[in-house]
Design a protein around this motif. Sequence first.
Motif, PDB file in Angstrom:
ATOM      1  N   ARG A 133      -0.786  -9.327  -8.014  1.00  0.00           N
ATOM      2  CA  ARG A 133      -0.073  -9.389  -9.301  1.00  0.00           C
ATOM      3  C   ARG A 133      -0.834  -8.673 -10.409  1.00  0.00           C
ATOM      4  NH1 ARG A 133      -0.026 -14.635  -9.468  1.00  0.00           N
ATOM      5  NH2 ARG A 133      -1.435 -15.096 -11.186  1.00  0.00           N
ATOM      6  N   ARG A 134      -2.157  -8.809 -10.413  1.00  0.00           N
ATOM      7  CA  ARG A 134      -2.938  -8.243 -11.507  1.00  0.00           C
ATOM      8  C   ARG A 134      -3.584  -6.898 -11.158  1.00  0.00           C
ATOM      9  NH1 ARG A 134      -3.192 -11.043 -16.125  1.00  0.00           N
ATOM     10  NH2 ARG A 134      -3.223  -8.859 -16.726  1.00  0.00           N
ATOM     11  N   GLY A 135      -3.211  -6.344 -10.025  1.00  0.00           N
ATOM     12  CA  GLY A 135      -3.664  -4.981  -9.734  1.00  0.00           C
ATOM     13  C   GLY A 135      -5.088  -4.882  -9.225  1.00  0.00           C
ATOM     14  N   PHE A 136      -5.527  -5.883  -8.474  1.00  0.00           N
ATOM     15  CA  PHE A 136      -6.842  -5.765  -7.838  1.00  0.00           C
ATOM     16  C   PHE A 136      -6.700  -5.109  -6.458  1.00  0.00           C
ATOM     17  CE2 PHE A 136      -7.853  -9.097 -10.901  1.00  0.00           C
ATOM     18  CZ  PHE A 136      -9.141  -8.762 -11.285  1.00  0.00           C
ATOM     19  N   ILE A 137      -5.861  -5.702  -5.617  1.00  0.00           N
ATOM     20  CA  ILE A 137      -5.762  -5.222  -4.234  1.00  0.00           C
ATOM     21  C   ILE A 137      -4.293  -5.241  -3.775  1.00  0.00           C
ATOM     22  CG2 ILE A 137      -6.510  -5.616  -1.832  1.00  0.00           C
ATOM     23  CD1 ILE A 137      -8.867  -7.263  -3.143  1.00  0.00           C
ATOM     24  N   PHE A 138      -3.875  -4.127  -3.174  1.00  0.00           N
ATOM     25  CA  PHE A 138      -2.527  -4.039  -2.598  1.00  0.00           C
ATOM     26  C   PHE A 138      -2.655  -3.754  -1.099  1.00  0.00           C
ATOM     27  CE2 PHE A 138      -2.316  -1.414  -6.637  1.00  0.00           C
ATOM     28  CZ  PHE A 138      -1.886  -2.452  -7.452  1.00  0.00           C
ATOM     29  N   PRO A 139      -1.634  -4.173  -0.322  1.00  0.00           N
ATOM     30  CA  PRO A 139      -1.625  -3.718   1.076  1.00  0.00           C
ATOM     31  C   PRO A 139      -1.479  -2.200   1.074  1.00  0.00           C
ATOM     32  CG  PRO A 139       0.037  -5.417   0.683  1.00  0.00           C
ATOM     33  CD  PRO A 139      -0.475  -5.011  -0.655  1.00  0.00           C
ATOM     34  N   SER A 140      -2.148  -1.530   1.990  1.00  0.00           N
ATOM     35  CA  SER A 140      -2.043  -0.069   2.041  1.00  0.00           C
ATOM     36  C   SER A 140      -0.640   0.342   2.498  1.00  0.00           C
ATOM     37  CB  SER A 140      -3.085   0.463   3.019  1.00  0.00           C
ATOM     38  OG  SER A 140      -2.756   1.748   3.434  1.00  0.00           O
ATOM     39  N   SER A 141      -0.153   1.443   2.003  1.00  0.00           N
ATOM     40  CA  SER A 141       1.153   2.017   2.399  1.00  0.00           C
ATOM     41  C   SER A 141       2.262   0.976   2.335  1.00  0.00           C
ATOM     42  CB  SER A 141       1.105   2.570   3.837  1.00  0.00           C
ATOM     43  OG  SER A 141      -0.111   3.175   4.112  1.00  0.00           O
ATOM     44  N   GLU A 142       2.252   0.174   1.293  1.00  0.00           N
ATOM     45  CA  GLU A 142       3.149  -0.980   1.244  1.00  0.00           C
ATOM     46  C   GLU A 142       4.628  -0.584   1.313  1.00  0.00           C
ATOM     47  OE1 GLU A 142       2.684  -3.441  -2.140  1.00  0.00           O
ATOM     48  OE2 GLU A 142       3.483  -5.201  -1.119  1.00  0.00           O
ATOM     49  N   ILE A 143       4.977   0.552   0.711  1.00  0.00           N
ATOM     50  CA  ILE A 143       6.402   0.924   0.708  1.00  0.00           C
ATOM     51  C   ILE A 143       6.908   1.220   2.121  1.00  0.00           C
ATOM     52  CG2 ILE A 143       6.515   1.720  -1.701  1.00  0.00           C
ATOM     53  CD1 ILE A 143       6.333   4.614  -0.572  1.00  0.00           C
ATOM     54  N   TYR A 144       5.962   1.443   3.040  1.00  0.00           N
ATOM     55  CA  TYR A 144       6.361   1.639   4.447  1.00  0.00           C
ATOM     56  C   TYR A 144       6.086   0.396   5.279  1.00  0.00           C
ATOM     57  CZ  TYR A 144       6.938   6.468   3.139  1.00  0.00           C
ATOM     58  OH  TYR A 144       7.375   7.600   2.538  1.00  0.00           O
ATOM     59  N   GLY A 145       5.906  -0.736   4.606  1.00  0.00           N
ATOM     60  CA  GLY A 145       5.698  -1.983   5.335  1.00  0.00           C
ATOM     61  C   GLY A 145       4.243  -2.343   5.537  1.00  0.00           C
ATOM     62  N   GLY A 146       3.335  -1.536   4.970  1.00  0.00           N
ATOM     63  CA  GLY A 146       1.904  -1.835   5.089  1.00  0.00           C
ATOM     64  C   GLY A 146       1.351  -1.404   6.432  1.00  0.00           C
ATOM     65  N   LEU A 147       0.020  -1.335   6.507  1.00  0.00           N
ATOM     66  CA  LEU A 147      -0.652  -0.986   7.761  1.00  0.00           C
ATOM     67  C   LEU A 147      -1.741  -2.031   7.967  1.00  0.00           C
ATOM     68  CD1 LEU A 147      -0.834   1.075  10.076  1.00  0.00           C
ATOM     69  CD2 LEU A 147      -2.439   2.379   8.672  1.00  0.00           C
ATOM     70  N   ASN A 148      -1.616  -2.784   9.061  1.00  0.00           N
ATOM     71  CA  ASN A 148      -2.494  -3.924   9.279  1.00  0.00           C
ATOM     72  C   ASN A 148      -3.977  -3.539   9.281  1.00  0.00           C
ATOM     73  OD1 ASN A 148      -3.213  -6.510   9.761  1.00  0.00           O
ATOM     74  ND2 ASN A 148      -2.550  -6.557  11.906  1.00  0.00           N
ATOM     75  N   GLY A 149      -4.738  -4.191   8.410  1.00  0.00           N
ATOM     76  CA  GLY A 149      -6.180  -3.939   8.388  1.00  0.00           C
ATOM     77  C   GLY A 149      -6.600  -2.879   7.385  1.00  0.00           C
ATOM     78  N   PHE A 150      -5.657  -2.416   6.554  1.00  0.00           N
ATOM     79  CA  PHE A 150      -5.984  -1.407   5.532  1.00  0.00           C
ATOM     80  C   PHE A 150      -5.494  -1.887   4.164  1.00  0.00           C
ATOM     81  CE2 PHE A 150      -5.763   0.724   9.569  1.00  0.00           C
ATOM     82  CZ  PHE A 150      -6.860   1.576   9.548  1.00  0.00           C
ATOM     83  N   PHE A 151      -6.295  -1.616   3.150  1.00  0.00           N
ATOM     84  CA  PHE A 151      -5.961  -2.087   1.801  1.00  0.00           C
ATOM     85  C   PHE A 151      -6.246  -1.010   0.774  1.00  0.00           C
ATOM     86  CE2 PHE A 151      -6.732  -5.825   4.309  1.00  0.00           C
ATOM     87  CZ  PHE A 151      -5.699  -6.666   3.926  1.00  0.00           C
TER      88      PHE A 151
END
Length: 541
Positions: free
Chosen positions: A20-38
């Motif tokens: 919410r506050r812009g610290f950490i997002f899942p990587s490639s989130e618009i494509y559903g994320g990639l497990n183990g990457f941030f």
Amino acid sequence: MSTAEPPTDLMERIVALAKRRGFIFPSSEIYGGLNGFFDYGPLGVELKKNIRDCWWNDMVRRRDDIVGLESSIIMHPKVWEASGHVAGFTDPLVDCKVSKQRYRADQLFFAPVVVRKGLEVEETKTTKSIAKEGFTSTDTEATSTQIKTEDEIIGYVSVLESENTKGELQSAAEALKRKRAAKGELLPLKIRDFTEARLEEITLIPSPATGEPGSLTPPRAFNMMFETYVGALRDDSAKSYLRPETAQGMFVDFKSVVDTGRVKLPFGIAQIGKSFRNEITPRNFIFRSREFEQMEMEYFIHEDADWDKCHKEWIEWCRQWLLSIGLPESHLSLYAHPKEKLAFYSKGTVDIMFKYPFGVQELWGIAARGNYDLSQHAKASGKPMEIFDEATKKKFVPHVIEPAVGVDRILLAVLCAGYAEEDVKDEKGNVEKRTVLRFSPRLAPVKVAVLPLVKNKPELVARAEALYKNLKRKYAVFYDESGAIGRRYRRQDEIGTPWCVTIDFETIEMDGTFTLRDRDSMQQKRIHEAELFALLEEKVY
Ligand code: ATP
């Protein structure tokens, strides 16, 4: 007032705040994320940089015996053969043939479920009695009922490691007993991990995915290095690896650093950089990911030096450093690896453990590695890795003490230790919740928020802007003029800003002081600009 017990969903709340506050997002989130990457967002990247900078300043710049290095991520494939990673950088992998899920065998725990049954057994006892006179004897038979016990394995239970592995296995065992309608007393579970399962047990242990036995394979070694190809050819001769640790750079460049003439034993080479491991089960947010950052230092010592003393000194240095960035002592502990589990060349490894919401886990490993790494590279490359000892006129290969830590694991520890939800009173005396991140000023992504009390008084705004500009030259600061002042304070609390300064009418009409509000105590006092700079100078280093 802090909530006494941390909430059971503390990790979920921290992950939600981080997003919410812009610290950490899942990587490639618009494509559903990639497990183990941030990905680290605007505040996360500042926090991470501050961790790196504090470590670099304390480890390298403020010491005379340590120099820095930045080696390449992709190195000659022979590096990884010599270091033992090609043959041995493996984790034990278990497949579930039905669900196609994969698990790390040492993170999959199981236990046979044993019930003790009481069986009624009739026993007949014969007693001989002899009559005194005439010497006649009589046999008397007595039947008594004895309870004999019998232990029976009614099945197996399994769970993936969590903060409550034992409790979850216990509940699963109780459920199994009910399902089987088994009578008798459930015996205490003897828990083992899947690497310790006997061959005949493997088919009996249920898969965590299906809950049914029969689909798990015996563990096999899975190499965690990511492979890639260098150049246009895609054959074995072009195969290389993304480094799984930064340490090998320091060993491979050892001679080059020595030859630059700046260093004398004992000395260290430090590096911060990305490492990659194809973890079987990345989990616990950024705790175990597939791309992460390490801060490692190789401290080279004389072959006859007291390695144990040096090892202990580094353990304490690392512990003190963690305290200096605000981690609470109560959350830190030491774990010495048992001698029989160490690699043959290792003299000792101690991990600094941190109490995360999901359990006590390794944060920083401090290993005494002998001269194994340098000797291996000397052997494989044919280039000597020795140093000449003026005193004895002998050449020798230095030994090494290696403190190795993950930036992401520190960042997660900092988030977890700093997170608090509190009941506080607003200006009208109503109780409200505030979420606060108690970052140390050394690490806080924003050091000071500058808040003009109102935005429609040009003189007041001009004073606030001038202060903001002054501070910005040296520190990460934030300017916020929108919303009620209480709401602005809450926003800063939630991102861990240690201080807010409010420019009000007194500032422009009286003595030029402004209000300094402390995040943790929420106390306010009036100070001059020079005092604010002095405070920052003292606390942000
Ligand atoms: P673990 O047993 O947790 O897999 P490790 O003992 O293999 O860790 P090292 O090879 O000693 O770890 O790496 C040094 C440090 O790098 C660890 O103490 C940890 O802080 C960090 N680290 C290792 N693996 C990861 C990972 N997958 N994600 C994030 N940080 C990691």
